[in-house]
Scaffold this active site. Structure first.
Site, PDB file in Angstrom:
ATOM      1  N   SER A  89       0.816  -1.217   0.000  1.00 50.68           N
ATOM      2  CA  SER A  89       0.000   0.000   0.000  1.00 50.68           C
ATOM      3  C   SER A  89       0.846   1.262   0.000  1.00 50.68           C
ATOM      4  O   SER A  89       0.301   2.361  -0.065  1.00 50.68           O
ATOM      5  CB  SER A  89      -0.889   0.046   1.246  1.00 50.68           C
ATOM      6  OG  SER A  89      -1.651  -1.098   1.349  1.00 50.68           O
ATOM      7  N   HIS A 144      -0.291  -2.003  -7.171  1.00 54.76           N
ATOM      8  CA  HIS A 144      -1.156  -1.728  -6.024  1.00 54.76           C
ATOM      9  C   HIS A 144      -2.629  -1.762  -6.415  1.00 54.76           C
ATOM     10  O   HIS A 144      -3.136  -0.845  -7.064  1.00 54.76           O
ATOM     11  CB  HIS A 144      -0.784  -0.363  -5.414  1.00 54.76           C
ATOM     12  CG  HIS A 144      -1.565  -0.033  -4.196  1.00 54.76           C
ATOM     13  ND1 HIS A 144      -1.891   1.252  -3.833  1.00 54.76           N
ATOM     14  CD2 HIS A 144      -2.116  -0.830  -3.245  1.00 54.76           C
ATOM     15  CE1 HIS A 144      -2.586   1.224  -2.722  1.00 54.76           C
ATOM     16  NE2 HIS A 144      -2.738  -0.024  -2.344  1.00 54.76           N
ATOM     17  N   GLU A 189      -2.428   1.050  -9.232  1.00 56.10           N
ATOM     18  CA  GLU A 189      -1.238   1.899  -9.355  1.00 56.10           C
ATOM     19  C   GLU A 189      -0.074   0.992  -9.751  1.00 56.10           C
ATOM     20  O   GLU A 189       0.176  -0.030  -9.093  1.00 56.10           O
ATOM     21  CB  GLU A 189      -0.921   2.579  -8.017  1.00 56.10           C
ATOM     22  CG  GLU A 189      -1.875   3.704  -7.652  1.00 56.10           C
ATOM     23  CD  GLU A 189      -1.510   4.347  -6.327  1.00 56.10           C
ATOM     24  OE1 GLU A 189      -1.286   5.566  -6.282  1.00 56.10           O
ATOM     25  OE2 GLU A 189      -1.460   3.624  -5.307  1.00 56.10           O
ATOM     26  N   ASN A 249      -2.871   6.648  -1.726  1.00 52.38           N
ATOM     27  CA  ASN A 249      -2.870   6.638  -0.261  1.00 52.38           C
ATOM     28  C   ASN A 249      -2.267   7.901   0.345  1.00 52.38           C
ATOM     29  O   ASN A 249      -2.585   8.265   1.474  1.00 52.38           O
ATOM     30  CB  ASN A 249      -2.160   5.386   0.262  1.00 52.38           C
ATOM     31  CG  ASN A 249      -3.079   4.183   0.190  1.00 52.38           C
ATOM     32  OD1 ASN A 249      -4.305   4.346   0.115  1.00 52.38           O
ATOM     33  ND2 ASN A 249      -2.528   2.992   0.199  1.00 52.38           N
TER      34      ASN A 249
END
Ligand code: CAA
Length: 285
Positions: free
Chosen positions: A120, A141, A153, A191
């Site tokens: 993450s 990701h 991602e 994130n």
């Protein structure tokens, strides 16, 4: 290079989701976890999702059976990765563990095998550095729930080559996902933005500004989010959220990433969200 056989390490929420999506796209997938009960749980999740798709008329029963036939659950790492083109790890978010996994994979896999991490926000470069093939390691990701969320991602580490990047992009596009290119940075792109927003919602709750359900309702109705930030925290897992925030705080060194004390307290109490039955909401009924 063409990818046909894939191994996914970890049969948790993310690992099972990734396995399902790739098997549905036609890849042969070995899904590996440390214990048979984790493997069985992952397989049951995939089976349940496929059965629901069949029941809703979105998938033929025969096609669902074919997807399942392409998935092999195992606890044997060597057997899972011995002859695959791509390994995607979705194990716990701890750098030392991920590095140990990639070091072992480097020994067990043929030279052609590409390595991807579903981290993450941890450093792809730091994982790649312990292998003899840093050019072949990439961040991939996925977002939760993996079968539903469009985005992946695709993160370039310091040495990731264009060939590795293009190969992995082709796999994701074949699986119906939309990859975005990200250059490695703590928390990547999503994130870095999303987790501080959720963290702020936890501060707002802890300061008594508004109740949990009202915070969520406000962001759904006032900012058009599909679910509120606290419900999303429960979905992501409070332990995962805390790890991402700690990483951002440590790496970027700015107070704006400081995890809310209430988040830390809830993780210590074992209230991790949906997966443990309790988080900002109660899922035990
Ligand atoms: N697994 C598989 N399929 C699921 C699912 C799951 N866990 N949850 C929902 N679905 C499917 C349903 O089966 C349904 O499929 P059909 O349309 O084919 O019937 C579809 O998704 C919609 O589901 P629902 O109607 O039940 O529910 P909804 O309209 O509330 O949508 C949602 C569910 C798409 C998950 C929505 O709540 C949403 O968009 N939530 C936000 C998700 C999000 O932001 N995820 C990112 C988290 S951050 C992250 O993952 C990164 C990280 O590193 C921390």
């Amino acid at each position: 290079m063409e990818i046909n056989k894939v191994a996914v390490l970890g049969a948790g929420i993310m690992g099972a989701g990734i396995t399902q999506v790739l098997a549905r796209a036609g890849y042969t997938v070995a899904m590996r976890d440390l214990e048979q009960r984790f493997v069985d749980k992952g397989l049951a999740t995939i089976r349940g999702n496929l059965e629901r798709a069949v029941a809703r008329g979105k998938l033929e029963a025969a096609a669902a059976a074919a997807v399942l036939a392409r998935v092999r659950g195992t606890v044997d790492l060597k057997d899972a990765v011995a002859d695959v083109d791509l390994v995607i790890e979705a194990v716990v978010e701890v750098m030392a563990i991920k590095q140990a996994v990639f070091q072992e994979l480097d020994q067990l896999c043929p030279p052609r095998t590409l390595f991807a991490s579903n981290t993450s926000g941890l450093s792809i470069t730091e994982m790649a550095a312990v292998t003899k093939r840093p050019q072949q390691l990439i961040g991939m990701h996925f977002f939760n729930p993996v079968p539903v969320m469009q985005l992946v991602e695709l993160i370039r580490g310091f040495e990731t080559t264009d060939e590795t990047f293009d190969c992995c992009r082709a796999v994701l596009e074949k699986a119906g996902k939309t990859p975005v290119e990200v250059r490695e940075a703590p928390g990547f792109a999503v994130n870095r933005i999303l987790c501080p927003m959720i963290n702020e919602a936890i501060f707002v709750l802890a300061e008594g500004v508004a109740a949990a359900a009202d915070i969520d309702r406000a962001m759904m109705l006032g900012a058009n989010h599909p679910i509120g930030p606290l419900a999303l925290a429960d979905m992501v897992g409070l332990d995962t959220l805390l790890l991402v925030l700690e990483g951002l705080h440590r790496e970027l060194g700015e107070d704006k990433y400081r995890p809310a004390p209430l988040l830390r307290k809830m993780v210590r109490a074992g209230h991790l969200g949906r997966k443990s039955g309790r988080g900002f909401y109660d899922y035990r009924k």
